[in-house]
Motif scaffolding. Structure first.
Motif, mmCIF file in Angstrom:
data_model
loop_
_atom_site.group_PDB
_atom_site.id
_atom_site.type_symbol
_atom_site.label_atom_id
_atom_site.label_comp_id
_atom_site.label_asym_id
_atom_site.label_seq_id
_atom_site.Cartn_x
_atom_site.Cartn_y
_atom_site.Cartn_z
ATOM 1 N N ARG A 191 39.677 19.672 5.008
ATOM 2 C CA ARG A 191 38.500 19.912 5.842
ATOM 3 C C ARG A 191 38.357 21.414 6.028
ATOM 4 O O ARG A 191 39.354 22.135 6.079
ATOM 5 C CB ARG A 191 38.644 19.257 7.221
ATOM 6 N N ALA A 192 37.112 21.901 6.112
ATOM 7 C CA ALA A 192 36.905 23.334 6.330
ATOM 8 C C ALA A 192 35.628 23.536 7.131
ATOM 9 O O ALA A 192 34.733 22.686 7.108
ATOM 10 C CB ALA A 192 36.806 24.054 4.989
ATOM 11 N N GLU A 193 35.561 24.653 7.861
ATOM 12 C CA GLU A 193 34.340 24.995 8.598
ATOM 13 C C GLU A 193 33.216 25.214 7.592
ATOM 14 O O GLU A 193 33.431 25.807 6.538
ATOM 15 C CB GLU A 193 34.558 26.301 9.370
ATOM 16 N N TYR A 194 32.034 24.781 7.938
ATOM 17 C CA TYR A 194 30.929 24.888 6.996
ATOM 18 C C TYR A 194 30.363 26.309 6.936
ATOM 19 O O TYR A 194 30.050 26.815 5.856
ATOM 20 C CB TYR A 194 29.825 23.896 7.387
ATOM 21 N N GLU A 195 30.286 26.978 8.121
ATOM 22 C CA GLU A 195 29.565 28.252 8.182
ATOM 23 C C GLU A 195 30.120 29.354 7.268
ATOM 24 O O GLU A 195 29.343 29.985 6.549
ATOM 25 C CB GLU A 195 29.477 28.754 9.621
ATOM 26 N N PRO A 196 31.459 29.582 7.274
ATOM 27 C CA PRO A 196 31.969 30.629 6.365
ATOM 28 C C PRO A 196 31.689 30.317 4.893
ATOM 29 O O PRO A 196 31.382 31.222 4.106
ATOM 30 C CB PRO A 196 33.480 30.632 6.622
ATOM 31 N N ILE A 197 31.766 29.028 4.570
ATOM 32 C CA ILE A 197 31.500 28.645 3.178
ATOM 33 C C ILE A 197 30.043 28.952 2.823
ATOM 34 O O ILE A 197 29.724 29.497 1.771
ATOM 35 C CB ILE A 197 31.775 27.129 2.974
ATOM 36 N N GLN A 198 29.161 28.647 3.785
ATOM 37 C CA GLN A 198 27.735 28.888 3.565
ATOM 38 C C GLN A 198 27.458 30.378 3.374
ATOM 39 O O GLN A 198 26.735 30.782 2.465
ATOM 40 C CB GLN A 198 26.955 28.353 4.769
ATOM 41 N N LYS A 199 28.100 31.195 4.222
ATOM 42 C CA LYS A 199 27.886 32.651 4.134
ATOM 43 C C LYS A 199 28.349 33.176 2.785
ATOM 44 O O LYS A 199 27.672 33.976 2.141
ATOM 45 C CB LYS A 199 28.668 33.348 5.260
#
Ligand code: CUA
Length: 179
Positions: free
Chosen positions: A31-39
Protein backbone atom coordinates in the motif's frame (compact mmCIF):
# COMPACT_ATOMS: atom_id res chain seq x y z
CA UNK A 1 20.26 -8.69 -41.33
CA UNK A 2 17.08 -6.59 -40.84
CA UNK A 3 15.11 -9.69 -39.94
CA UNK A 4 17.68 -10.56 -37.32
CA UNK A 5 17.58 -7.05 -35.87
CA UNK A 6 13.77 -7.14 -35.84
CA UNK A 7 13.90 -10.49 -34.07
CA UNK A 8 16.33 -9.28 -31.40
CA UNK A 9 14.36 -6.07 -30.83
CA UNK A 10 11.11 -8.05 -30.52
CA UNK A 11 12.63 -10.44 -27.97
CA UNK A 12 14.07 -7.55 -25.94
CA UNK A 13 10.71 -5.78 -25.89
CA UNK A 14 8.84 -8.96 -24.96
CA UNK A 15 11.28 -9.58 -22.08
CA UNK A 16 10.85 -5.96 -20.99
CA UNK A 17 7.04 -6.30 -20.97
CA UNK A 18 7.31 -9.58 -19.01
CA UNK A 19 9.65 -7.88 -16.53
CA UNK A 20 7.26 -4.94 -16.03
CA UNK A 21 4.35 -7.35 -15.62
CA UNK A 22 6.20 -9.43 -13.00
CA UNK A 23 7.35 -6.26 -11.19
CA UNK A 24 3.75 -5.03 -10.95
CA UNK A 25 2.54 -8.43 -9.75
CA UNK A 26 5.29 -8.60 -7.12
CA UNK A 27 4.55 -5.12 -5.78
CA UNK A 28 0.77 -5.12 -6.03
CA UNK A 29 0.36 -6.14 -2.40
CA UNK A 30 2.03 -3.00 -1.04
CA UNK A 31 0.00 0.00 0.00
CA UNK A 32 1.25 3.53 -0.67
CA UNK A 33 0.00 7.11 -0.36
CA UNK A 34 -1.53 8.25 -3.61
CA UNK A 35 -0.45 11.91 -3.58
CA UNK A 36 3.36 11.49 -3.81
CA UNK A 37 2.90 8.97 -6.59
CA UNK A 38 0.65 11.40 -8.44
CA UNK A 39 3.16 14.24 -8.06
CA UNK A 40 5.98 12.06 -9.31
CA UNK A 41 3.81 11.01 -12.25
CA UNK A 42 3.09 14.61 -13.18
CA UNK A 43 6.80 15.45 -13.05
CA UNK A 44 7.63 12.53 -15.32
CA UNK A 45 4.83 13.60 -17.62
CA UNK A 46 6.19 17.15 -17.91
CA UNK A 47 9.67 15.92 -18.77
CA UNK A 48 8.24 13.36 -21.20
CA UNK A 49 6.17 16.06 -22.89
CA UNK A 50 9.24 18.24 -23.42
CA UNK A 51 11.25 15.29 -24.74
CA UNK A 52 8.49 14.42 -27.23
CA UNK A 53 8.14 18.05 -28.38
CA UNK A 54 11.91 18.42 -28.79
CA UNK A 55 12.23 15.10 -30.66
CA UNK A 56 9.34 15.90 -32.98
CA UNK A 57 10.73 19.40 -33.56
CA UNK A 58 14.17 18.09 -34.48
CA UNK A 59 12.76 15.30 -36.64
CA UNK A 60 10.50 17.76 -38.47
CA UNK A 61 13.35 20.17 -39.03
CA UNK A 62 15.78 17.55 -40.33
CA UNK A 63 13.31 15.74 -42.57
CA UNK A 64 11.68 18.83 -44.07
CA UNK A 65 15.03 20.50 -44.70
CA UNK A 66 15.73 17.98 -47.46
CA UNK A 67 12.57 18.44 -49.52
CA UNK A 68 13.44 18.64 -53.21
CA UNK A 69 10.81 21.18 -54.30
CA UNK A 70 13.27 24.03 -54.70
CA UNK A 71 15.66 22.00 -56.83
CA UNK A 72 14.61 21.46 -60.44
CA UNK A 73 14.32 17.72 -61.10
CA UNK A 74 15.08 18.12 -64.78
CA UNK A 75 17.44 19.86 -67.15
CA UNK A 76 16.34 22.81 -69.24
CA UNK A 77 16.26 20.89 -72.51
CA UNK A 78 15.29 17.25 -71.96
CA UNK A 79 14.66 14.63 -74.61
CA UNK A 80 10.88 14.37 -74.90
CA UNK A 81 9.50 10.84 -75.17
CA UNK A 82 5.86 9.95 -75.66
CA UNK A 83 4.70 7.00 -73.61
CA UNK A 84 1.31 5.56 -74.44
CA UNK A 85 -0.08 2.91 -72.13
CA UNK A 86 -2.82 0.58 -73.25
CA UNK A 87 -4.29 -2.79 -72.30
CA UNK A 88 -1.76 -4.44 -72.26
CA UNK A 89 1.49 -2.80 -73.23
CA UNK A 90 3.43 0.41 -73.63
CA UNK A 91 4.30 2.28 -76.80
CA UNK A 92 7.38 4.46 -76.37
CA UNK A 93 8.30 6.91 -79.11
CA UNK A 94 11.91 6.04 -78.32
CA UNK A 95 13.46 3.40 -76.10
CA UNK A 96 17.19 3.86 -76.44
CA UNK A 97 18.96 6.61 -74.51
CA UNK A 98 22.41 7.69 -73.48
CA UNK A 99 23.76 7.87 -69.95
CA UNK A 100 23.33 11.38 -68.60
CA UNK A 101 20.69 12.33 -71.16
CA UNK A 102 17.84 14.10 -69.36
CA UNK A 103 14.53 12.64 -70.45
CA UNK A 104 10.98 13.90 -70.08
CA UNK A 105 8.58 10.97 -70.43
CA UNK A 106 5.15 12.28 -71.39
CA UNK A 107 2.88 9.58 -70.15
CA UNK A 108 -0.72 9.02 -71.09
CA UNK A 109 -3.17 6.16 -71.56
CA UNK A 110 -5.58 5.33 -74.39
CA UNK A 111 -7.96 3.30 -72.23
CA UNK A 112 -7.88 2.88 -68.44
CA UNK A 113 -5.54 3.99 -65.67
CA UNK A 114 -2.13 2.33 -65.74
CA UNK A 115 1.08 2.89 -63.87
CA UNK A 116 4.50 3.38 -65.38
CA UNK A 117 7.47 2.27 -63.31
CA UNK A 118 11.06 2.19 -64.51
CA UNK A 119 13.13 -0.57 -62.94
CA UNK A 120 16.85 -1.23 -63.14
CA UNK A 121 18.44 -4.66 -63.55
CA UNK A 122 18.08 -5.39 -59.83
CA UNK A 123 14.36 -4.61 -60.13
CA UNK A 124 14.78 -1.49 -58.08
CA UNK A 125 12.20 1.17 -58.85
CA UNK A 126 13.85 4.35 -60.19
CA UNK A 127 10.92 6.49 -61.31
CA UNK A 128 7.20 6.10 -61.61
CA UNK A 129 4.05 7.96 -62.53
CA UNK A 130 0.44 7.28 -63.47
CA UNK A 131 -0.73 6.80 -67.03
CA UNK A 132 -4.17 8.37 -67.19
CA UNK A 133 -6.63 8.63 -70.07
CA UNK A 134 -7.00 12.15 -71.53
CA UNK A 135 -4.21 13.45 -69.34
CA UNK A 136 -0.44 13.66 -69.63
CA UNK A 137 1.90 13.20 -66.69
CA UNK A 138 5.49 14.20 -67.25
CA UNK A 139 8.09 12.03 -65.57
CA UNK A 140 11.66 13.32 -65.62
CA UNK A 141 14.51 10.90 -65.41
CA UNK A 142 18.20 10.75 -66.29
CA UNK A 143 19.83 7.33 -66.49
CA UNK A 144 23.14 7.08 -64.70
CA UNK A 145 24.28 3.65 -65.86
CA UNK A 146 24.17 1.82 -69.17
CA UNK A 147 22.06 -1.32 -69.25
CA UNK A 148 18.63 -2.73 -69.88
CA UNK A 149 15.77 -1.26 -67.92
CA UNK A 150 12.25 -2.54 -67.53
CA UNK A 151 9.04 -0.58 -67.66
CA UNK A 152 6.27 -2.22 -65.69
CA UNK A 153 2.65 -1.32 -65.13
CA UNK A 154 2.06 -0.44 -61.49
CA UNK A 155 -1.71 -0.18 -61.46
CA UNK A 156 -4.00 -3.18 -61.71
CA UNK A 157 -5.64 -2.62 -65.09
CA UNK A 158 -7.21 -5.91 -66.08
CA UNK A 159 -6.52 -9.52 -66.89
CA UNK A 160 -3.21 -8.80 -68.65
CA UNK A 161 -1.80 -6.37 -66.08
CA UNK A 162 1.15 -8.62 -65.25
CA UNK A 163 2.30 -8.91 -68.88
CA UNK A 164 2.32 -5.15 -69.37
CA UNK A 165 6.02 -4.43 -69.78
CA UNK A 166 8.48 -2.65 -72.04
CA UNK A 167 12.24 -2.44 -72.26
CA UNK A 168 14.55 0.56 -72.32
CA UNK A 169 18.17 0.35 -73.40
CA UNK A 170 20.72 2.81 -72.11
CA UNK A 171 24.08 3.08 -73.83
CA UNK A 172 27.27 4.77 -72.54
CA UNK A 173 27.37 8.54 -73.00
CA UNK A 174 29.91 8.59 -75.85
CA UNK A 175 28.18 5.87 -77.95
CA UNK A 176 25.66 6.85 -80.61
CA UNK A 177 23.55 9.95 -80.86
CA UNK A 178 20.55 8.05 -79.56
CA UNK A 179 18.30 9.32 -82.29
CU1 CUA B 1 -1.63 -1.59 -67.12
CU2 CUA B 1 -1.63 -2.73 -65.09
Amino acid sequence: MYQQAAWVISVVFILFVIFVFLYVVAHSGQRAEYEPIQKKGYRIRNVWFLVVIATMGLATFYTLRDLPFERPAHAADPTVVQVEARQFGFVLSRNEFRVGEPIAFQVTSVDVNHGVGIYDENMELLAQTQAMPKYTNTMYYTFEKPGTYQVLCLEYCGIGHHVMTATITVVPAQEGEGK
